[in-house]
Design an enzyme around this catalytic site. Sequence first.
Site, mmCIF file in Angstrom:
data_model
loop_
_atom_site.group_PDB
_atom_site.id
_atom_site.type_symbol
_atom_site.label_atom_id
_atom_site.label_comp_id
_atom_site.label_asym_id
_atom_site.label_seq_id
_atom_site.Cartn_x
_atom_site.Cartn_y
_atom_site.Cartn_z
ATOM 1 N N SER A 58 0.825 -1.209 0.000
ATOM 2 C CA SER A 58 0.000 0.000 0.000
ATOM 3 C C SER A 58 0.855 1.253 0.000
ATOM 4 O O SER A 58 0.320 2.355 -0.102
ATOM 5 C CB SER A 58 -0.905 0.015 1.238
ATOM 6 O OG SER A 58 -0.121 0.031 2.423
ATOM 7 N N HIS A 107 -3.398 -3.897 -5.049
ATOM 8 C CA HIS A 107 -3.627 -3.397 -3.699
ATOM 9 C C HIS A 107 -5.070 -3.641 -3.286
ATOM 10 O O HIS A 107 -5.997 -2.926 -3.702
ATOM 11 C CB HIS A 107 -3.294 -1.900 -3.626
ATOM 12 C CG HIS A 107 -3.517 -1.317 -2.270
ATOM 13 N ND1 HIS A 107 -3.937 -0.019 -2.075
ATOM 14 C CD2 HIS A 107 -3.391 -1.859 -1.027
ATOM 15 C CE1 HIS A 107 -4.064 0.211 -0.779
ATOM 16 N NE2 HIS A 107 -3.745 -0.888 -0.136
ATOM 17 N N GLU A 166 -6.780 -1.691 -6.365
ATOM 18 C CA GLU A 166 -5.971 -0.811 -7.203
ATOM 19 C C GLU A 166 -4.946 -1.659 -7.957
ATOM 20 O O GLU A 166 -4.167 -2.388 -7.351
ATOM 21 C CB GLU A 166 -5.254 0.237 -6.354
ATOM 22 C CG GLU A 166 -6.192 1.255 -5.730
ATOM 23 C CD GLU A 166 -5.486 2.243 -4.819
ATOM 24 O OE1 GLU A 166 -5.859 3.423 -4.817
ATOM 25 O OE2 GLU A 166 -4.551 1.832 -4.093
ATOM 26 N N ASN A 218 -4.920 6.183 -0.931
ATOM 27 C CA ASN A 218 -4.117 6.684 0.179
ATOM 28 C C ASN A 218 -3.542 8.065 -0.106
ATOM 29 O O ASN A 218 -3.289 8.842 0.815
ATOM 30 C CB ASN A 218 -3.002 5.696 0.518
ATOM 31 C CG ASN A 218 -3.518 4.472 1.240
ATOM 32 O OD1 ASN A 218 -4.584 4.511 1.843
ATOM 33 N ND2 ASN A 218 -2.785 3.380 1.173
#
Length: 378
Positions: free
Chosen positions: A122, A143, A155, A193
């Site tokens: 991540s 991800h 992702e 993120n």
Amino acid sequence: MTETGDVKVGIVGLGVMGLGIAQVFAAAGHPVVVTDAYPPARETAAARLRAALTPRVAFGKMTAGVRDALLARVSVAPSVAGLAGCAMVIEAIAENIAAKQALFAGLEAVLAPDAVLATNTSSLSVAAIASGLKHPDRLLGLHFFNPAPAMRLVELVAAPATSVVALALARDLTEAAGKQVVTCADRPGFIVNRCARPFYGEALAMLEEGVRPQAVDAAMRAAGYRLGPFALIDLIGADINLAASEGLATAMANHPRYHVFQALRDQVQRGNLGRKTGSGFVTGQPDDPTTGADDSIVLRIEATLANEAATLLAEGGVTAEATDKALRLGLNFPRGPFESARRWGLPRIRAELIRLERRAPEHLKTRYTISPALGAMI
């Protein structure tokens, strides 16, 4: 579309995330081979997976027969050598780049030349993880979000060297397993993120300015968000949020947009980590019935979310539609940053960012500098 029927999938790392990913592919009908360097993790994997599935049977969401068939598709190998024959292997080990590089080098020695290697990182550079491999073109990022069986978003991270063939196989397998895949470039934080930082950051900035956490969360809930930023920090864990914030700040050369606010550091220092400790920003704190809708709070957070998303968009490798989708699915936002910006209209978004920049302390002024891409994307 690749035929995905009986394609064998491998998983390395049998913590919560790795075991959850194994469940995802086994539920889709794949034979799944799992392993872990830690013997107790291997020895308990089958029992832990059964325990995770049993409540679904108890509540009628899965029959015992379906559960047992799923479990039968998962086999535990004593080492990575047992993953030979897998068309794709996903690692879900600790976020340590040297450990990941060593693992993938070992996997290259046992897998077929066309097998796809995927990292669930991540926070680390996929290209950096791939460096040193004989075939770096077959390594990519997949991800998953926690809990992997429940969260729909994945992702798909394309490093510069990643082949289109590897990306296509990974996408086909993951979508066939019921996930919604968004492609993104190999940049710090990927999409979710990276673009989510203002959701937490502006809330923390307001806290340091004297706004109560309950007021921020109530305003965001009134605007359609399932959780306010402080409740989400408490759910994730303030320590986890701090680590993610610090990692992204370092990766982005400590640009003020990724400033790590002292209020978050203080919370971790005090041990008030959220739900797991029973005390956090709003966890264990009294409700405040006087809080509610507040457009000024919502505008501030959504303006900075849109500005960050526009900045990422200008760097390439992602679309506005994918960004909105990723934030909706990855964080359960009611709308993505570009959708929010269109609701407000560009003039109000720009005016808010200008206001914030003018009143910000000197070290944070460029946090609010308007992205040149913002206007073109709304």
